[in-house]
Write a protein that holds these residues in place. Structure first.
Motif, mmCIF file in Angstrom:
data_model
loop_
_atom_site.group_PDB
_atom_site.id
_atom_site.type_symbol
_atom_site.label_atom_id
_atom_site.label_comp_id
_atom_site.label_asym_id
_atom_site.label_seq_id
_atom_site.Cartn_x
_atom_site.Cartn_y
_atom_site.Cartn_z
ATOM 1 N N ALA A 1 0.826 -1.215 0.000
ATOM 2 C CA ALA A 1 0.000 0.000 0.000
ATOM 3 C C ALA A 1 0.855 1.259 0.000
ATOM 4 C CB ALA A 1 -0.931 -0.004 1.209
ATOM 5 N N SER A 2 1.951 1.236 0.715
ATOM 6 C CA SER A 2 2.789 2.436 0.771
ATOM 7 C C SER A 2 3.425 2.740 -0.577
ATOM 8 C CB SER A 2 3.851 2.307 1.866
ATOM 9 O OG SER A 2 4.739 1.249 1.585
ATOM 10 N N LEU A 3 3.708 1.714 -1.379
ATOM 11 C CA LEU A 3 4.208 1.954 -2.734
ATOM 12 C C LEU A 3 3.159 2.683 -3.563
ATOM 13 C CD1 LEU A 3 6.065 -1.147 -4.259
ATOM 14 C CD2 LEU A 3 6.928 1.160 -3.905
ATOM 15 N N GLN A 4 1.918 2.255 -3.422
ATOM 16 C CA GLN A 4 0.837 2.891 -4.175
ATOM 17 C C GLN A 4 0.666 4.345 -3.728
ATOM 18 O OE1 GLN A 4 -2.101 -0.090 -3.286
ATOM 19 N NE2 GLN A 4 -1.805 -1.092 -5.265
ATOM 20 N N LEU A 5 0.672 4.570 -2.430
ATOM 21 C CA LEU A 5 0.479 5.926 -1.915
ATOM 22 C C LEU A 5 1.678 6.829 -2.181
ATOM 23 C CD1 LEU A 5 -1.330 5.123 1.441
ATOM 24 C CD2 LEU A 5 -2.324 6.032 -0.669
ATOM 25 N N ALA A 6 2.868 6.260 -2.227
ATOM 26 C CA ALA A 6 4.066 7.055 -2.503
ATOM 27 C C ALA A 6 4.036 7.632 -3.916
ATOM 28 C CB ALA A 6 5.326 6.220 -2.301
ATOM 29 N N ARG A 7 3.283 7.005 -4.818
ATOM 30 C CA ARG A 7 3.131 7.567 -6.168
ATOM 31 C C ARG A 7 2.325 8.865 -6.119
ATOM 32 N NH1 ARG A 7 1.352 3.009 -10.352
ATOM 33 N NH2 ARG A 7 3.246 3.271 -11.551
ATOM 34 N N VAL A 8 1.446 8.966 -5.137
ATOM 35 C CA VAL A 8 0.597 10.146 -4.993
ATOM 36 C C VAL A 8 1.317 11.218 -4.191
ATOM 37 C CG1 VAL A 8 -1.582 11.008 -4.055
ATOM 38 C CG2 VAL A 8 -1.496 8.744 -5.123
ATOM 39 N N ASN A 9 1.918 10.831 -3.071
ATOM 40 C CA ASN A 9 2.587 11.757 -2.173
ATOM 41 C C ASN A 9 4.095 11.574 -2.314
ATOM 42 O OD1 ASN A 9 3.679 13.196 -0.094
ATOM 43 N ND2 ASN A 9 2.206 12.524 1.426
ATOM 44 N N LYS A 10 4.716 12.399 -3.122
ATOM 45 C CA LYS A 10 6.148 12.265 -3.408
ATOM 46 C C LYS A 10 7.028 12.747 -2.254
ATOM 47 C CE LYS A 10 4.836 13.932 -7.596
ATOM 48 N NZ LYS A 10 4.882 14.935 -8.569
ATOM 49 N N TYR A 11 6.424 13.326 -1.242
ATOM 50 C CA TYR A 11 7.205 13.935 -0.177
ATOM 51 C C TYR A 11 7.397 13.034 1.034
ATOM 52 C CZ TYR A 11 5.938 17.678 -3.254
ATOM 53 O OH TYR A 11 5.749 18.429 -4.372
#
Length: 185
Positions: free
Chosen positions: A160-170
């Motif tokens: 899930a964090s890989l998916q969310l890291a695409r959205v939140n680059k920070y």
């Protein structure tokens, strides 16, 4: 294995990890590789054959990684660190892992591909569970919950964090991943 077949597998996997299973077609592969669709169908009669082969290749890579860790006698912490590095590399390359990329499309996958996705998830969770059991026995991990539950939590957090890291680059993705390891100690 032919080099054309290998290139089709590699590009198919790349497209799954960046666009998702339903986000690419044989036309995308043929255009990128400069070959005809018929050439792809020669090696993979259907997208189901291609998708299933890609997941089987990932299962094989994971099993080889496990065997290498065993051969080099990695301790439980080193095993978890090595596993986490797969996700850090994926995030750096702006890709999902095969589990995350295909689990979002699981209801539209062909049966044979769905079976292989289930196999890789089960394989990873079982392996993580065993690593956590050994880590607790050796006194290097001190978490409270059941090892299988924690294994599932680790995998689901990384996916899930890989998916969310695409959205939140920070997000400090590397720090987040290693934080999961610290929570075990």
């Amino acid at each position: 294995m032919s080099s054309t077949r290998d290139r089709i597998l590699e590009l198919g996997e790349e497209l799954i990890l960046t666009k998702g299973y339903n986000g690419f077609s044989y036309h995308d592969i043929s255009t990128e590789l400069g070959i005809k669709n018929a050439a792809i169908h020669y090696y993979f009669a259907t997208k189901e054959n291609l998708g299933t082969s890609i997941v089987k290749t990932n299962i094989q890579r994971f099993e080889e990684m496990i065997a290498n860790m065993e051969a080099f006698d990695f301790d439980p912490v080193k095993k978890i660190e090595t596993f986490i590095k797969i996700y850090i590399k994926s995030q750096r390359e702006r890709k999902l892992c095969i589990v995350g990329a295909l689990s979002t499309d699981v209801e539209t996958l062909y049966p044979s591909t769905k079976v292989e996705v289930t196999k890789i998830v089960d394989l990873i969770v079982q392996w993580l569970t065993q690593v956590l059991v050994v880590g607790k026995e050796k006194g290097v991990f001190h978490f409270e919950e059941d090892e299988a539950q924690r294994a599932f939590l680790i995998l689901s957090s990384l996916v899930a964090s890989l998916q969310l890291a695409r959205v939140n680059k920070y997000v400090d993705y590397r720090g987040y991943c290693y934080g999961l390891l610290e929570q075990l100690k």
